[in-house]
Enzyme design. Structure first.
Site, PDB file in Angstrom:
ATOM      1  N   LYS A  13       0.829  -1.214   0.000  1.00  0.00           N
ATOM      2  CA  LYS A  13       0.000   0.000   0.000  1.00  0.00           C
ATOM      3  C   LYS A  13       0.861   1.261   0.000  1.00  0.00           C
ATOM      4  O   LYS A  13       0.644   2.184  -0.774  1.00  0.00           O
ATOM      5  CB  LYS A  13      -0.914   0.048   1.245  1.00  0.00           C
ATOM      6  CG  LYS A  13      -1.869  -1.101   1.391  1.00  0.00           C
ATOM      7  CD  LYS A  13      -2.724  -0.958   2.651  1.00  0.00           C
ATOM      8  CE  LYS A  13      -1.925  -0.957   3.955  1.00  0.00           C
ATOM      9  NZ  LYS A  13      -1.238  -2.242   4.252  1.00  0.00           N
ATOM     10  N   ARG A  88      -9.286   1.260   8.681  1.00  0.00           N
ATOM     11  CA  ARG A  88      -8.915  -0.128   8.945  1.00  0.00           C
ATOM     12  C   ARG A  88     -10.019  -0.872   9.675  1.00  0.00           C
ATOM     13  O   ARG A  88      -9.862  -2.060   9.972  1.00  0.00           O
ATOM     14  CB  ARG A  88      -7.655  -0.162   9.818  1.00  0.00           C
ATOM     15  CG  ARG A  88      -6.360  -0.403   9.044  1.00  0.00           C
ATOM     16  CD  ARG A  88      -5.221  -0.385  10.039  1.00  0.00           C
ATOM     17  NE  ARG A  88      -4.092  -1.149   9.603  1.00  0.00           N
ATOM     18  CZ  ARG A  88      -2.989  -0.607   9.071  1.00  0.00           C
ATOM     19  NH1 ARG A  88      -2.903   0.683   8.881  1.00  0.00           N
ATOM     20  NH2 ARG A  88      -1.986  -1.390   8.739  1.00  0.00           N
ATOM     21  N   ARG A 127      11.410  -6.204   4.730  1.00  0.00           N
ATOM     22  CA  ARG A 127      11.154  -4.759   4.679  1.00  0.00           C
ATOM     23  C   ARG A 127      12.160  -4.016   5.556  1.00  0.00           C
ATOM     24  O   ARG A 127      12.449  -4.417   6.680  1.00  0.00           O
ATOM     25  CB  ARG A 127       9.729  -4.444   5.158  1.00  0.00           C
ATOM     26  CG  ARG A 127       9.503  -2.940   5.310  1.00  0.00           C
ATOM     27  CD  ARG A 127       8.065  -2.520   5.176  1.00  0.00           C
ATOM     28  NE  ARG A 127       7.219  -2.984   6.267  1.00  0.00           N
ATOM     29  CZ  ARG A 127       5.920  -2.733   6.345  1.00  0.00           C
ATOM     30  NH1 ARG A 127       5.317  -2.042   5.393  1.00  0.00           N
ATOM     31  NH2 ARG A 127       5.220  -3.194   7.355  1.00  0.00           N
ATOM     32  N   ARG A 160      11.399  -2.738  11.258  1.00  0.00           N
ATOM     33  CA  ARG A 160      10.483  -2.167  12.257  1.00  0.00           C
ATOM     34  C   ARG A 160      10.201  -3.194  13.351  1.00  0.00           C
ATOM     35  O   ARG A 160      10.098  -4.382  13.067  1.00  0.00           O
ATOM     36  CB  ARG A 160       9.166  -1.796  11.574  1.00  0.00           C
ATOM     37  CG  ARG A 160       9.105  -0.353  11.133  1.00  0.00           C
ATOM     38  CD  ARG A 160       7.989  -0.068  10.159  1.00  0.00           C
ATOM     39  NE  ARG A 160       6.689  -0.620  10.537  1.00  0.00           N
ATOM     40  CZ  ARG A 160       5.601  -0.514   9.771  1.00  0.00           C
ATOM     41  NH1 ARG A 160       5.667   0.114   8.604  1.00  0.00           N
ATOM     42  NH2 ARG A 160       4.460  -1.022  10.156  1.00  0.00           N
ATOM     43  N   ARG A 171      -0.713  -9.352  13.225  1.00  0.00           N
ATOM     44  CA  ARG A 171      -1.269  -8.281  12.393  1.00  0.00           C
ATOM     45  C   ARG A 171      -2.111  -8.843  11.257  1.00  0.00           C
ATOM     46  O   ARG A 171      -3.105  -8.250  10.866  1.00  0.00           O
ATOM     47  CB  ARG A 171      -0.140  -7.402  11.853  1.00  0.00           C
ATOM     48  CG  ARG A 171       0.492  -6.557  12.954  1.00  0.00           C
ATOM     49  CD  ARG A 171       1.829  -6.004  12.551  1.00  0.00           C
ATOM     50  NE  ARG A 171       1.702  -5.015  11.488  1.00  0.00           N
ATOM     51  CZ  ARG A 171       2.710  -4.611  10.730  1.00  0.00           C
ATOM     52  NH1 ARG A 171       3.911  -5.114  10.913  1.00  0.00           N
ATOM     53  NH2 ARG A 171       2.520  -3.706   9.812  1.00  0.00           N
TER      54      ARG A 171
HETATM   55  P1  ADP Z   1       1.561  -1.526   7.360  1.00  0.00           P
HETATM   56  O1  ADP Z   1       1.985  -0.536   6.301  1.00  0.00           O
HETATM   57  O2  ADP Z   1       2.557  -2.602   7.539  1.00  0.00           O
HETATM   58  O3  ADP Z   1       0.180  -2.048   7.160  1.00  0.00           O
HETATM   59  P2  ADP Z   1       1.132   0.773   8.997  1.00  0.00           P
HETATM   60  O4  ADP Z   1       2.335   1.611   8.962  1.00  0.00           O
HETATM   61  O5  ADP Z   1       0.006   1.154   8.101  1.00  0.00           O
HETATM   62  O6  ADP Z   1       1.564  -0.737   8.718  1.00  0.00           O
HETATM   63  O7  ADP Z   1       0.577   0.657  10.471  1.00  0.00           O
HETATM   64  C1  ADP Z   1       1.393   0.256  11.533  1.00  0.00           C
HETATM   65  C2  ADP Z   1       0.534   0.092  12.772  1.00  0.00           C
HETATM   66  O8  ADP Z   1      -0.052   1.365  13.109  1.00  0.00           O
HETATM   67  C3  ADP Z   1      -0.646  -0.858  12.644  1.00  0.00           C
HETATM   68  O9  ADP Z   1      -0.283  -2.205  12.856  1.00  0.00           O
HETATM   69  C4  ADP Z   1      -1.573  -0.319  13.730  1.00  0.00           C
HETATM   70  O10 ADP Z   1      -1.134  -0.709  15.010  1.00  0.00           O
HETATM   71  C5  ADP Z   1      -1.368   1.181  13.621  1.00  0.00           C
HETATM   72  N1  ADP Z   1      -2.333   1.810  12.686  1.00  0.00           N
HETATM   73  C6  ADP Z   1      -2.057   2.397  11.503  1.00  0.00           C
HETATM   74  N2  ADP Z   1      -3.182   2.854  10.920  1.00  0.00           N
HETATM   75  C7  ADP Z   1      -4.215   2.537  11.762  1.00  0.00           C
HETATM   76  C8  ADP Z   1      -5.627   2.714  11.723  1.00  0.00           C
HETATM   77  N3  ADP Z   1      -6.244   3.316  10.684  1.00  0.00           N
HETATM   78  N4  ADP Z   1      -6.337   2.254  12.782  1.00  0.00           N
HETATM   79  C9  ADP Z   1      -5.750   1.665  13.816  1.00  0.00           C
HETATM   80  N5  ADP Z   1      -4.444   1.439  13.914  1.00  0.00           N
HETATM   81  C10 ADP Z   1      -3.661   1.874  12.894  1.00  0.00           C
HETATM   82  P1  ADP Z   2       2.267  -1.781   3.218  1.00  0.00           P
HETATM   83  O1  ADP Z   2       2.286  -0.286   3.192  1.00  0.00           O
HETATM   84  O2  ADP Z   2       1.040  -2.349   2.577  1.00  0.00           O
HETATM   85  O3  ADP Z   2       2.494  -2.335   4.580  1.00  0.00           O
HETATM   86  P2  ADP Z   2       4.853  -1.624   1.843  1.00  0.00           P
HETATM   87  O4  ADP Z   2       4.576  -0.718   0.698  1.00  0.00           O
HETATM   88  O5  ADP Z   2       5.633  -1.103   2.983  1.00  0.00           O
HETATM   89  O6  ADP Z   2       3.472  -2.316   2.328  1.00  0.00           O
HETATM   90  O7  ADP Z   2       5.579  -2.931   1.245  1.00  0.00           O
HETATM   91  C1  ADP Z   2       5.955  -4.030   2.092  1.00  0.00           C
HETATM   92  C2  ADP Z   2       7.329  -4.557   1.676  1.00  0.00           C
HETATM   93  O8  ADP Z   2       7.258  -5.172   0.390  1.00  0.00           O
HETATM   94  C3  ADP Z   2       8.403  -3.470   1.551  1.00  0.00           C
HETATM   95  O9  ADP Z   2       9.623  -4.015   1.936  1.00  0.00           O
HETATM   96  C4  ADP Z   2       8.384  -3.127   0.059  1.00  0.00           C
HETATM   97  O10 ADP Z   2       9.647  -2.624  -0.360  1.00  0.00           O
HETATM   98  C5  ADP Z   2       8.068  -4.483  -0.576  1.00  0.00           C
HETATM   99  N1  ADP Z   2       7.244  -4.401  -1.798  1.00  0.00           N
HETATM  100  C6  ADP Z   2       6.253  -3.516  -2.075  1.00  0.00           C
HETATM  101  N2  ADP Z   2       5.685  -3.770  -3.278  1.00  0.00           N
HETATM  102  C7  ADP Z   2       6.320  -4.857  -3.769  1.00  0.00           C
HETATM  103  C8  ADP Z   2       6.170  -5.638  -4.972  1.00  0.00           C
HETATM  104  N3  ADP Z   2       5.241  -5.347  -5.892  1.00  0.00           N
HETATM  105  N4  ADP Z   2       6.980  -6.701  -5.135  1.00  0.00           N
HETATM  106  C9  ADP Z   2       7.904  -7.033  -4.198  1.00  0.00           C
HETATM  107  N5  ADP Z   2       8.091  -6.347  -3.049  1.00  0.00           N
HETATM  108  C10 ADP Z   2       7.314  -5.273  -2.818  1.00  0.00           C
END
Ligand code: ADP
Ligand code: ADP
Ligand code: ZN
Length: 213
Positions: A13, A88, A127, A160, A171
């Site tokens: 995302k 979410r 990541r 992280r 998660r």
């Molecule tokens: P990822 O990109 O791996 O999905 P995020 O950076 O979006 O992780 O979120 C990291 C953490 O921050 C989540 O696991 C949750 O604990 C919290 N968080 C982020 N966005 C929300 C939301 N909209 N509602 C509740 N918790 C959130």
């Molecule tokens: P989210 O915001 O949904 O948690 P991220 O954008 O941080 O996800 O991506 C999660 C991990 O996967 C990161 O290490 C990123 O560099 C990698 N990644 C993202 N898109 C791709 C893809 N299309 N193919 C392979 N790896 C990817």
């Protein structure tokens, strides 16, 4: 253009949202980045949010919704925005719809970046995130130019705390229980677009752009 990014943790995302924001000149709003900035600055919100984040749980809606509503009311959001990691939960989605409805607006696109759970676990382990500027990399698929150093700002990139395998599993469970129902929610509204997130990053992006046309 008002866009929501849906998908499991690690689906890509954030990676896609940044490119969308750049292409369409709209702000990228990541609730995860906002919480992490608060943790870094040791704010009250940061202290509260960290307790939940470290356990792989969602931060409660009461701490999350107002923050986003204030952000999207700012001037730079006039032409749209891309929400990454919000909503979410169904109550968050309803709060967003209600806030926009007050000014006669509504969300236009919800993009589901679809990746199977098996792939997610690999992605999260690889990541690496820059805690300074929020850039994300992957040790295999999207490496930094210089090992361990952010291309954009030169600070170290780290795994992280919540990307450790045991927290990732939690998660994913939370995602399936609380977030996945949003796919049906936005399908009913007729604004859902699904893309295959297991493809290379560039292909995922071109599929997204095609679905926004
Ligand atoms: P990822 O990109 O791996 O999905 P995020 O950076 O979006 O992780 O979120 C990291 C953490 O921050 C989540 O696991 C949750 O604990 C919290 N968080 C982020 N966005 C929300 C939301 N909209 N509602 C509740 N918790 C959130
Ligand atoms: P989210 O915001 O949904 O948690 P991220 O954008 O941080 O996800 O991506 C999660 C991990 O996967 C990161 O290490 C990123 O560099 C990698 N990644 C993202 N898109 C791709 C893809 N299309 N193919 C392979 N790896 C990817
Ligand atoms: Zn950086």
């Amino acid at each position: 253009m008002k866009i929501i990014m849906l998908g499991a943790p690690g689906a890509g995302k954030g990676t896609q949202a940044k490119q969308i924001a750049e292409k369409y000149s709209i702000p990228h709003i990541s609730t995860g980045d906002i919480f992490r900035a608060n943790i870094r600055n040791n704010t009250e919100l940061g202290k509260k949010a960290k307790e939940f984040m470290d356990q792989g749980l969602l931060v409660p809606d009461e701490l999350t919704c107002d923050l986003v509503m204030d952000r999207i009311a700012e001037d730079d959001c006039k032409n749209g925005f891309v929400l990454d990691g919000f909503p979410r939960t169904i109550p968050q989605a309803e709060a967003l719809d209600a806030a926009l409805a007050k000014t006669g607006q509504k969300m236009e696109y919800a993009i589901d970046v679809d990746v199977a759970d098996e792939n997610i676990v690999n992605r999260m382990g690889g990541r690496r995130a820059c805690l300074n500027c929020g850039a994300t990399y992957h040790i295999v698929t999207i490496p930094t130019k210089q090992e361990g150093i952010c291309d954009k700002c030169g600070n170290p990139v780290v795994l992280r705390d919540d990307d450790k395998p045991e927290t990732v599993q939690k998660r994913l469970t939370v995602y399936h229980e609380q977030t996945q129902p949003l796919i049906e929610y936005y399908k009913k509204q007729g604004i859902l677009k699904s893309v295959d997130g297991s493809q290379p990053m560039e292909k995922v992006f071109s599929d997204i752009v095609a679905s926004l046309a």
